[in-house]
Design a protein around this motif. Structure first.
Motif, short mmCIF file in Angstrom:
data_model
loop_
_atom_site.label_atom_id
_atom_site.label_comp_id
_atom_site.label_asym_id
_atom_site.label_seq_id
_atom_site.Cartn_x
_atom_site.Cartn_y
_atom_site.Cartn_z
N ARG A 116 21.97 -19.36 24.88
CA ARG A 116 20.86 -19.04 23.99
C ARG A 116 19.66 -18.59 24.81
N PRO A 117 18.81 -17.77 24.24
CA PRO A 117 17.67 -17.24 25.00
C PRO A 117 16.59 -18.28 25.26
N ARG A 118 15.86 -18.07 26.35
CA ARG A 118 14.66 -18.85 26.65
C ARG A 118 13.45 -17.92 26.63
N ASN A 119 12.29 -18.52 26.61
CA ASN A 119 11.05 -17.74 26.58
C ASN A 119 10.43 -17.59 27.96
N ASP A 120 11.20 -17.88 28.99
CA ASP A 120 10.70 -17.71 30.36
C ASP A 120 11.79 -17.05 31.19
N GLN A 121 11.64 -17.04 32.51
CA GLN A 121 12.58 -16.37 33.39
C GLN A 121 13.51 -17.34 34.11
N TYR A 122 13.66 -18.54 33.57
CA TYR A 122 14.54 -19.53 34.19
C TYR A 122 15.91 -19.55 33.51
N ILE A 123 16.90 -20.01 34.28
CA ILE A 123 18.25 -20.20 33.76
C ILE A 123 18.52 -21.70 33.76
N GLU A 124 18.77 -22.23 32.59
CA GLU A 124 18.98 -23.66 32.40
C GLU A 124 20.47 -23.94 32.25
N LEU A 125 20.99 -24.89 33.01
CA LEU A 125 22.40 -25.27 32.93
C LEU A 125 22.50 -26.69 32.40
N GLN A 126 23.27 -26.85 31.34
CA GLN A 126 23.54 -28.16 30.77
C GLN A 126 25.04 -28.42 30.83
N LEU A 127 25.44 -29.40 31.62
CA LEU A 127 26.85 -29.78 31.74
C LEU A 127 26.95 -31.26 31.42
N PRO A 128 26.93 -31.62 30.15
CA PRO A 128 26.88 -33.05 29.78
C PRO A 128 28.07 -33.84 30.28
N GLY A 129 29.25 -33.20 30.38
CA GLY A 129 30.41 -33.92 30.87
C GLY A 129 30.29 -34.38 32.30
N LEU A 130 29.45 -33.68 33.07
CA LEU A 130 29.20 -34.04 34.46
C LEU A 130 27.83 -34.68 34.64
N CYS A 141 17.54 -26.44 36.15
CA CYS A 141 17.05 -25.08 35.94
C CYS A 141 17.00 -24.35 37.27
N TYR A 142 17.28 -23.05 37.22
CA TYR A 142 17.29 -22.22 38.43
C TYR A 142 16.51 -20.94 38.15
N THR A 143 16.03 -20.35 39.23
CA THR A 143 15.43 -19.02 39.10
C THR A 143 16.54 -17.98 39.05
N LEU A 144 16.22 -16.82 38.50
CA LEU A 144 17.19 -15.73 38.48
C LEU A 144 17.60 -15.34 39.89
N ALA A 145 16.63 -15.29 40.81
CA ALA A 145 16.93 -14.88 42.18
C ALA A 145 17.92 -15.83 42.84
N THR A 146 17.80 -17.12 42.57
CA THR A 146 18.70 -18.11 43.17
C THR A 146 20.14 -17.86 42.75
N PRO A 161 17.31 -4.83 36.83
CA PRO A 161 16.22 -5.81 36.78
C PRO A 161 15.49 -5.87 35.44
N ASN A 162 15.37 -4.73 34.76
CA ASN A 162 14.67 -4.77 33.47
C ASN A 162 15.48 -5.46 32.38
N GLN A 163 16.77 -5.76 32.65
CA GLN A 163 17.60 -6.50 31.68
C GLN A 163 17.55 -8.01 31.91
N TRP A 164 17.04 -8.43 33.04
CA TRP A 164 17.02 -9.86 33.35
C TRP A 164 16.13 -10.60 32.38
N ARG A 165 16.58 -11.77 31.99
CA ARG A 165 15.79 -12.64 31.13
C ARG A 165 16.31 -14.06 31.28
N GLY A 166 15.50 -15.02 30.93
CA GLY A 166 15.92 -16.40 31.01
C GLY A 166 16.85 -16.77 29.87
N PHE A 167 17.71 -17.72 30.14
CA PHE A 167 18.63 -18.20 29.10
C PHE A 167 19.11 -19.60 29.45
N SER A 168 19.65 -20.25 28.45
CA SER A 168 20.20 -21.59 28.61
C SER A 168 21.70 -21.55 28.40
N VAL A 169 22.45 -22.23 29.26
CA VAL A 169 23.91 -22.32 29.16
C VAL A 169 24.31 -23.78 29.01
#
Length: 364
Positions: A42-56, A61-66, A107-115
């Protein structure tokens, strides 16, 4: 680029017959398994990538560059044979997959999202957990960023993700998760292979009484097991490889018979299991368990790479055995076989993608 939430679900798999030998030009048959990897993007309103792995129990959160650079850095952790070395991050494969997709964007397609990733598939046990993750996560991200299948076929993207897990995967794991039902990987004269997607009803008669058990994760990765045993199946007149090919071909023919033939099925399972034991991928305790099953009138074989040491070898397929106390110590997998493959959900509309659009290999 979509602003909606994307959900993708892909099943696990088991290799019914042909493991190890398929890397040497032999046929292999796998079937999908009703355990699933579910991915939500799902989309986020910033440039971060959020990873949720509840089973683990993992949430970061990570930056796009990372994550853009992550696959290149992680490739340096591999030795020849693509065996992982050193400590591996809990979200290793998820980050590799995201990095693979980000590299396809401008680069203009990059955006933050949550997984968010949730899976009921046992890991490192031969049930196709990484293949299902590669398919479901790649499918969700490709749809999220509106990357077209013609330029970015899902099968090829999933294969590139699987390489970070297995190094030189055969392709049958993620293709079975993608296509569903029963899938045959068959060699062709030019050295390549084709996938044959069997009808859902095929093979079910012979396998209707099959039981599956999880003996636990192997100590070694699939890549380590394959690297250690590959030479034992090489050579133009390799006797062990000939045995495995012959048994796999007979097994293929049996699955297509319209008459139930339990004695023949048991015989072929015993034959291929004996070959796997000769290859050295069945730990002693698991081999002893299989002898108990055989003595009780049944048959069993490991499904997948197996293990080189320890007391666990992942998936165990059993047929014709009574309730045995030796089996009760292992978790029985209560899930149907030959289930549907990948499903994608967007804006509450289910969408199934045709195999022809998703696969880079010929599908019959």
């Amino acid at each position: 680029m979509t602003a909606t939430t994307i959900q993708a679900r892909a099943p696990g798999k088991i290799i019914l017959m042909g493991e190890h030998a398929l890397l040497h030009g032999c046929p292999a048959i796998a079937t999908s398994l009703g355990l699933y990897c579910d991915v939500q993007v799902r989309p986020r309103n910033d440039q971060y990538i959020e990873l949720q792995l509840p089973g683990l129990d993992h949430h970061r959160c990570y930056t796009l560059a990372t994550l853009l650079d992550y696959p290149s850095r992680e490739a340096q952790l591999r030795i020849p044979g693509f065996t992982l070395t050193g400590k591996i991050d809990a979200d290793y494969l998820v980050k590799c997959a995201i990095g693979v997709i980000l590299r396809k964007l401008t680069p203009n397609q990059w955006r933050g999202f949550s997984v968010r990733v949730e899976s009921t598939i046992p890991i490192h046990c031969g049930f196709g957990s990484s293949g299902a993750l590669a398919v479901s996560l790649a499918a969700a991200l490709l749809r999220f960023f509106d990357l077209q299948p013609r330029q970015h076929p899902l099968e090829s993207v999933a294969m590139s993700i699987e390489r970070y897990q297995h190094g030189q995967p055969s392709g049958i794991d993620h293709n079975t998760s993608l296509l569903g039902s029963t899938v045959e990987r068959r060699p062709m004269a030019d050295g390549n292979f084709k996938l044959i997607a069997w009808p859902k009803s095929a093979a079910w008669l012979q396998l209707r009484d099959v039981q599956l058990y999880d003996t636990g994760a192997a100590r070694e990765t699939t890549g380590q097991v394959i690297t250690a045993t590959r030479q034992r199946l090489e050579g133009p007149d390799n006797a062990l490889l000939k045995r495995m090919r012959h048994t796999a071909e007979r097994f293929r023919a049996l699955l297509q018979r319209p008459v139930l033939m339990p004695s023949t099925l048991k015989h072929l399972l015993k034959e291929y299991e004996a070959a796997l034991e000769s290859l050295g991928v069945v730990p002693r305790n698991i081999a002893k368990l299989i002898r108990v099953i055989e003595k009780a009138g049944g048959a069993a074989k490991i499904c997948g790479a197996g293990a080189l040491s320890g007391d666990q070898a992942g998936a165990l397929l059993v047929i014709g055995a009574p309730a045995l106390p030796e089996l009760s110590r292992y978790r029985r997998i209560e899930a149907p076989l030959a289930v549907d493959g990948l499903q994608i959900r967007e804006d509450a509309h289910d969408q199934r993608l045709s195999p022809e659009k998703l696969c880079a290999y010929p599908v019959d």
